[in-house]
Write a protein that holds these residues in place. Structure first.
Motif, mmCIF file in Angstrom:
data_model
loop_
_atom_site.group_PDB
_atom_site.id
_atom_site.type_symbol
_atom_site.label_atom_id
_atom_site.label_comp_id
_atom_site.label_asym_id
_atom_site.label_seq_id
_atom_site.Cartn_x
_atom_site.Cartn_y
_atom_site.Cartn_z
ATOM 1 N N LYS A 138 39.072 30.207 42.594
ATOM 2 C CA LYS A 138 39.223 31.288 41.594
ATOM 3 C C LYS A 138 40.592 31.933 41.705
ATOM 4 O O LYS A 138 41.268 32.135 40.707
ATOM 5 N N SER A 139 40.961 32.279 42.948
ATOM 6 C CA SER A 139 42.230 32.992 43.124
ATOM 7 C C SER A 139 43.393 32.091 42.732
ATOM 8 O O SER A 139 44.382 32.558 42.154
ATOM 9 N N PHE A 140 43.247 30.805 43.017
ATOM 10 C CA PHE A 140 44.291 29.864 42.607
ATOM 11 C C PHE A 140 44.380 29.795 41.088
ATOM 12 O O PHE A 140 45.464 29.894 40.504
ATOM 13 N N ALA A 161 40.039 41.960 42.273
ATOM 14 C CA ALA A 161 38.794 42.740 42.414
ATOM 15 C C ALA A 161 37.924 42.206 43.546
ATOM 16 O O ALA A 161 36.757 42.566 43.666
ATOM 17 N N ASP A 162 38.495 41.328 44.368
ATOM 18 C CA ASP A 162 37.763 40.800 45.519
ATOM 19 C C ASP A 162 38.084 41.692 46.717
ATOM 20 O O ASP A 162 39.063 41.474 47.425
ATOM 21 N N LEU A 163 37.266 42.724 46.924
ATOM 22 C CA LEU A 163 37.594 43.716 47.958
ATOM 23 C C LEU A 163 37.415 43.181 49.370
ATOM 24 O O LEU A 163 38.117 43.582 50.291
ATOM 25 N N PRO A 166 40.465 39.778 49.625
ATOM 26 C CA PRO A 166 41.583 39.770 48.676
ATOM 27 C C PRO A 166 42.638 38.733 49.054
ATOM 28 O O PRO A 166 43.004 38.629 50.220
ATOM 29 N N SER A 167 43.081 37.924 48.101
ATOM 30 C CA SER A 167 44.070 36.909 48.457
ATOM 31 C C SER A 167 45.218 36.835 47.470
ATOM 32 O O SER A 167 46.150 36.060 47.647
ATOM 33 N N ILE A 168 45.158 37.656 46.417
ATOM 34 C CA ILE A 168 46.177 37.564 45.370
ATOM 35 C C ILE A 168 47.574 37.972 45.857
ATOM 36 O O ILE A 168 48.561 37.303 45.575
ATOM 37 N N VAL A 239 41.635 39.234 36.014
ATOM 38 C CA VAL A 239 40.883 39.900 37.080
ATOM 39 C C VAL A 239 40.221 38.842 37.959
ATOM 40 O O VAL A 239 39.365 38.083 37.504
ATOM 41 N N ASP A 240 40.671 38.794 39.209
ATOM 42 C CA ASP A 240 40.124 37.827 40.163
ATOM 43 C C ASP A 240 38.898 38.437 40.842
ATOM 44 O O ASP A 240 38.987 39.489 41.467
ATOM 45 N N LEU A 241 37.769 37.781 40.702
ATOM 46 C CA LEU A 241 36.515 38.328 41.232
ATOM 47 C C LEU A 241 36.045 37.590 42.474
ATOM 48 O O LEU A 241 36.364 36.420 42.659
HETATM 49 MG MG MG Z 1 39.441 34.360 45.905
#
Ligand code: MG
Ligand code: ATP
Length: 387
Positions: A138-140, A161-163, A166-168, A239-241
């Motif tokens: 997802k983050s990719f 939004a991945d608390l 988080p990897s963004i 928005v990355d979830l």
């Molecule tokens: Mg991710």
């Protein structure tokens, strides 16, 4: 005659300022006392103690009860809900959301579950990236789409939004602390190519320390990462979830006016059911699904170009058909992706597959927004700068 029932009835008209539902329905009224001199005591349980809206709520209660005949003055005392009560409230709100959606059966732009949807300010399209399970990319996909859209000249923001994972910030090589502008909003970090990024690990003092996020906190942190940030005029906010259907995706769908959802899967997602849960959540929350991207579809040998389906036969298009959503394409497994992500240089990666997906998504999003805003002027000032 002034009695508890009359006061309770009057309190039905007082809404929780944050959730927009009657405080009586939310079970926030804990005690009502009346003495002979017409002095009324009301005890209210807040969702979060010292919540910024407590004063507003207190004043609303005083005003409502003060209007009743025979009331001389009103004293409002506040307390906080217990963990168990909060959990019960969450379940209640979710049930309400489901009911209101099945009853209305139509698109409403107001927040379904009683949690007010935030506005859009200068953001034109909000696209959420979801998956059924973790680690599928997802983050990719989020960072790559942001990169491609930026390459095409658009103003782009990414909200992580991945608390809990988080990897963004990492894939864009960002570590600096965001600061507050004069208008009180937080200025997001900017990647090398100018993508605006906001992530909880840019804000935390020690991003390596684990933080345990409770339900209501998740809600307010995500809303803040969106609303307290000066995104400016952006064409796309991606928005990355986190994976699945936990509190974070729920909050995003409840609080943000999401225009489109991209579902990411990998060929290992043999059980369509896992992907289906994420798809169904988006459908329930009435967020339009733009399509499915299959990541790590195959591996292509560098020299001869032969394709190997490492994780089993690619089933992206079949899965999309099963879920009745468009198939947006498959992205190969490429060690370069992992390397550039680790080095914070994802913006140097490009792939014709992603160029196509980005172009198609852009078209779709534009059409969707046009439909949504049919007849309404689009308050949009930034035109893409084609390079
Ligand atoms: Mg991710
Ligand atoms: N197509 C690909 N080829 C090679 N490596 C990839 C590919 N897609 C993602 N990766 C790598 O796989 C790992 C997981 O990807 P990513 O973090 O994007 O997944 P995720 O779905 O966001 O995970 P999580 O559920 O933990 O948030 C990362 O190290 C990433 O760099």
């Amino acid at each position: 005659m002034l009695d508890k029932a009359v006061i309770l009835e009057q309190l039905r008209g007082v809404l929780d300022p944050e959730i927009g539902i009657s405080i009586v329905d939310l079970n926030m009224v804990r005690d009502i006392g009346i003495n002979e001199d017409g002095i009324v005591q009301v005890k209210i349980a807040l969702t979060v103690q010292h919540c910024p809206m407590a004063k507003t709520l207190q004043a609303d209660v005083e005003k409502a009860v003060g209007k009743l005949d025979g009331v001389k003055s009103v004293n409002v005392e506040t307390t906080a809900m217990s963990k168990k009560e909060l959990e019960e409230l969450r379940v209640k709100l979710q049930a309400r959301a489901t009911n209101s959606q099945t009853q209305s059966g139509q698109n409403t732009s107001t927040a379904g579950p009683g949690i007010n949807k935030l506005g859009k300010r200068g953001i034109r399209n909000i696209i959420a990236i979801v998956s059924g399970k973790g680690g599928v990319g997802k983050s990719f996909v989020t960072s790559m789409l942001a990169t491609e859209l930026r390459r095409q000249g658009y103003e782009v923001g990414v909200l992580d939004a991945d608390l809990t994972g988080p990897s963004i910030a990492k894939v864009f090589g960002l570590s600096g602390k965001p600061y507050k502008a004069e208008n009180g909003l937080i200025v997001p970090a900017k990647s090398k190519t100018g993508i605006k990024v906001m992530s909880i690990n840019l804000v935390l003092d020690d991003p390596t320390m684990p933080v345990i996020w409770r339900g209501p906190i998740v809600n307010s942190v995500i809303r803040q990462l969106y609303w307290d940030v000066d995104w400016g005029d952006v064409h796309y906010l991606l928005v990355d979830l986190p994976p699945g259907t936990s509190d974070s995706p729920l909050t995003v769908f409840q609080s943000l006016p999401v225009d489109g959802v991209i579902v990411v899967s990998s060929p290992q997602d043999l059980a369509a059911m896992i992907v289906a849960t994420a798809v169904n959540m988006a459908k329930k929350m009435e967020a339009p699904i733009m399509g499915l991207v299959e990541n790590m579809s195959y591996f292509q040998w560098p020299g001869c170009g032969e394709k190997i389906e490492i994780f089993g036969q690619s089933n992206g298009s079949k899965l999309a058909a099963q879920l009745d959503i468009p198939y947006l394409g498959g992205v190969p497994l490429d060690p370069e992706i992992a390397r550039l992500s680790d080095q914070g240089r994802i913006e140097e990666y490009s792939s014709p597959v992603f160029e196509n997906i980005a172009a198609e998504l852009r078209q779709k999003a534009v059409r969707q927004v046009e439909q949504l805003t049919q007849g309404l002027p689009i308050a949009w000032t930034v035109e893409p700068q084609h390079k």
